[in-house]
Design an enzyme around this catalytic site. Structure first.
Site, PDB file in Angstrom:
ATOM      1  N   LYS A   1      23.063 119.072 142.682  1.00  5.99           N
ATOM      2  CA  LYS A   1      24.103 119.926 142.109  1.00  5.99           C
ATOM      3  C   LYS A   1      23.511 120.962 141.163  1.00  5.99           C
ATOM      4  CE  LYS A   1      26.911 116.483 141.064  1.00  5.99           C
ATOM      5  NZ  LYS A   1      27.994 115.692 140.470  1.00  5.99           N
TER       6      LYS A   1
ATOM      7  N   ARG B   1      20.329 107.795 149.777  1.00  7.65           N
ATOM      8  CA  ARG B   1      21.128 109.019 149.752  1.00  7.65           C
ATOM      9  C   ARG B   1      20.830 109.872 150.978  1.00  7.65           C
ATOM     10  NH1 ARG B   1      21.348 112.597 145.388  1.00  7.65           N
ATOM     11  NH2 ARG B   1      21.557 110.812 144.043  1.00  7.65           N
TER      12      ARG B   1
ATOM     13  N   GLU C   1      30.545 112.903 139.020  1.00  7.33           N
ATOM     14  CA  GLU C   1      30.485 113.560 137.719  1.00  7.33           C
ATOM     15  C   GLU C   1      31.042 114.965 137.919  1.00  7.33           C
ATOM     16  OE1 GLU C   1      26.609 113.716 135.923  1.00  7.33           O
ATOM     17  OE2 GLU C   1      27.369 114.843 134.194  1.00  7.33           O
TER      18      GLU C   1
END
Ligand code: ATP
Ligand code: MG
Length: 565
Positions: A278, A268, A41
């Site tokens: 982020k 992850r 993204e």
């Protein structure tokens, strides 16, 4: 140049995803085709966690002769910017991967997604809900209690179509209504309880401008994009495991033959002493806790690059940590080990003094400049040698001298002889101090017969020091970094903001450092090993008048007999 040549061949350890793919190939699924994608993204810079995903997606496709698409998941125009798109592309290329001409955007599919939504409405599988977000979420129920059906759930197809067109044409305000899938409010999987497909957002989009007043939700976009692109294995992180039934439901509504993309989840990457979200990294940048996305203390790819990490070190790290189904925490020391290991093989060795103490060699001719041969990289015979200028006055590291040395200190002390790397044996004869008793310089004598640092008669010294000439050098600023957070899990504390754990000593700037003249020719991002001190690289802040170095990582001192660093 062909795509193949541009890409870096990456040795990838076999993991459970590879096993799945090998089984699929054996079964003849998708005619043996392997096609992955990396779907960032564009709402921030990529970090080391993304690097793991990039290495996995591109590395897996390479391993099985397949392809990888780059697809920007740009379904939320309020947080996305072109700056991020550009940085993401730079970072992936820098890591050594290439998506060829397959650069896609979820927004490329807005028309198709819209048509697909219309198809669902026509089939009675989607409806417009006029309730606000809060009401909708209050009706969701819990995993053990079924949800409540919306009063708008059984609108006619025609009414739904009319309302959806009106949403599309900007006839409603944000929040007035949403399009929801009509699946099952009793499903044990919360994501199947009539998920939202489209919401109204009157925000211009970085690619489609003001064409759209409605935007698809991520869940409604990415699986379909996978399908349209012919992706075979849609690799994502574990939190999407519970979304998989929904992913498959959409594909069921779309598919026309045997082909279907398969979502596979992996754990992850979490790194100790690091925040990886982020949103939190953006906060550090926006509130100026760091100098920018590429601050060398950041876990971003651009931060690591600026710090002096190499693409190979990050790829090796990704491979070494492996791919699992269980969330865990990787020690940041493993990342540091990877870069140390890579730079050890490749970095140019030089001498630099970070905390200078002047030494006058009283029996060395004044004004003489002698060029002494130094090895560029002992790990790489091809790297050759260079000349380092030696003069009567030199700098050594202040902590390489002690006036009253304890037993285990073997470096320079009054009356003691040590070796200057590539130069001579010197013996300390005098300690010069200022009025306050601070040591300002040392006087030493040298043994001309020890040229090159070789013992003339077999006598031994216990330490070898690095040094830089007082007159023949380059002055530099050196930035030393420590961990940005002093807690192992800065964002793992309930009720305590992660910023509370920021390490106030994470950046130390040394403004009076001296480096041997060799570095004059270097370019930003060039790597060096400053002998005995660690790996450094030239920072792009450097100007011809002032070089700036970052310390990438420390080095264990292997020369002296003590473990002093
Ligand atoms: P963040 O939580 O940091 O905001 P994200 O998952 O929202 O990350 P995306 O841009 O959506 O960020 O991520 C792109 C891809 O990178 C996704 O496939 C995601 O699963 C993967 N990814 C993100 N963070 C990690 C991580 N820490 N470890 C491995 N893969 C990751
Ligand atoms: Mg995401």
């Amino acid at each position: 140049m062909s795509e193949k040549n541009q890409e870096t061949e990456v040795a990838v350890k076999k993991n459970f995803i590879h096993q799945i793919i090998e089984d699929e190939i054996k079964e003849g699924k998708n005619n043996g085709r392997v096609h992955t994608r990396f779907p960032p993204e564009p709402n921030g810079y990529l970090h080391i966690g993304h690097a793991k995903s990039i290495c996995l997606n591109f590395g897996t496709a390479q391993k099985y002769g397949g392809l990888t698409n780059l697809r920007f998941d740009d379904t939320n125009p309020s947080k996305e910017e072109t700056e991020y798109v550009d940085s993401i592309k730079d970072d992936i290329r820098w890591l050594g991967f290439d998506w060829g001409d397959r650069e896609y955007y979820a927004s490329d599919y807005f028309n198709k997604l819209f048509d697909f939504a219309v198809k669902l409405i026509n089939e009675g599988k989607a409806y417009i809900d006029d309730q606000d977000a809060e009401t909708i979420s209050s009706q969701k129920g819990t995993p053990t209690r079924p949800g409540t059906e919306s009063p708008y759930r059984n609108r006619s197809v025609q009414e739904n179509l009319d309302l959806f067109m009106k949403m599309k044409d900007g006839g409603f305000n944000e929040g007035d209504c949403v399009l929801r899938a009509k699946i099952d409010m009793d499903s044990p999987n919360m994501h199947m309880r009539d998920p939202i497909l489209y919401r109204i957002m009157k925000t211009p989009h970085h690619r489609t401008g003001d064409k759209w007043y409605i935007y698809p939700m991520y869940d409604f976009a990415h699986g379909q994009c996978d399908y349209w692109e012919g992706i075979t294995n849609s690799i994502c992180t574990l939190e999407f495991e519970v979304h998989r039934p929904l992913y498959d439901w959409f594909i069921d509504q779309l598919k026309s033959d045997d082909y279907r993309p398969r979502q596979i989840e992996f754990a992850r990457l979490n790194l100790s002493y690091t925040v990886m979200s982020k949103r939190k990294l953006l906060e550090l940048v926006k509130d100026k806790h760091v100098k920018g996305w590429d601050d060398p203390r950041m876990p971003t790819i651009s931060g690591l690059r600026r710090r002096g990490y190499t693409p190979a070190s990050i790829r090796n790290f990704s491979d070494r940590i492996g791919v699992t189904k269980v969330d865990g925490m990787i020690d940041v020391a493993l990342l540091e080990h990877s870069v140390r290991e890579d730079l050890n093989k490749t970095a140019q060795r030089i001498m630099g003094v970070l905390d200078p103490l002047k030494v006058v060699i009283t029996n060395y001719p004044e004004g003489q400049v002698e060029q002494l041969e130094a090895v560029n990289n002992p790990e790489d015979p091809e790297a050759g040698t260079r000349m380092v200028p030696f003069t009567r006055e030199i700098y050594i590291e202040r902590d390489d001298f002690m006036e009253n040395p304890p037993n285990k200190f073997f470096r320079l002390a009054p009356g003691r002889e040590v070796r200057l790397r590539y130069a001579y044996f010197i013996t300390c004869t005098d300690v010069i101090k200022d009025a306050d008793g601070n040591i300002t310089e040392l006087h030493c004598t040298y043994d001309p017969a020890s040229k090159g640092g070789n013992s003339p008669d077999g006598r031994k010294v216990k330490a070898t020091l690095h040094w830089v000439s007082v007159t023949e050098n380059v002055k530099a600023e050196v930035r030393l970094y420590d961990r940005l957070f002093s807690d192992e899990t800065p964002d793992g504390h309930k009720d305590v903001d992660f910023k509370e754990f920021m390490n106030p000593g994470s950046l130390q700037v040394l403004s009076e450092c001296y480096i041997e003249p060799f570095v004059k020719q270097s370019k930003p991002f060039d790597h060096f090993q400053f002998e005995r001190l660690g790996y450094f690289n030239l920072d792009p802040d450097s100007t011809p008048g002032k070089l700036v170095f970052n310390r990438t990582v420390q080095l264990r001192d292997t020369w002296s007999k003590e473990q002093n660093k």
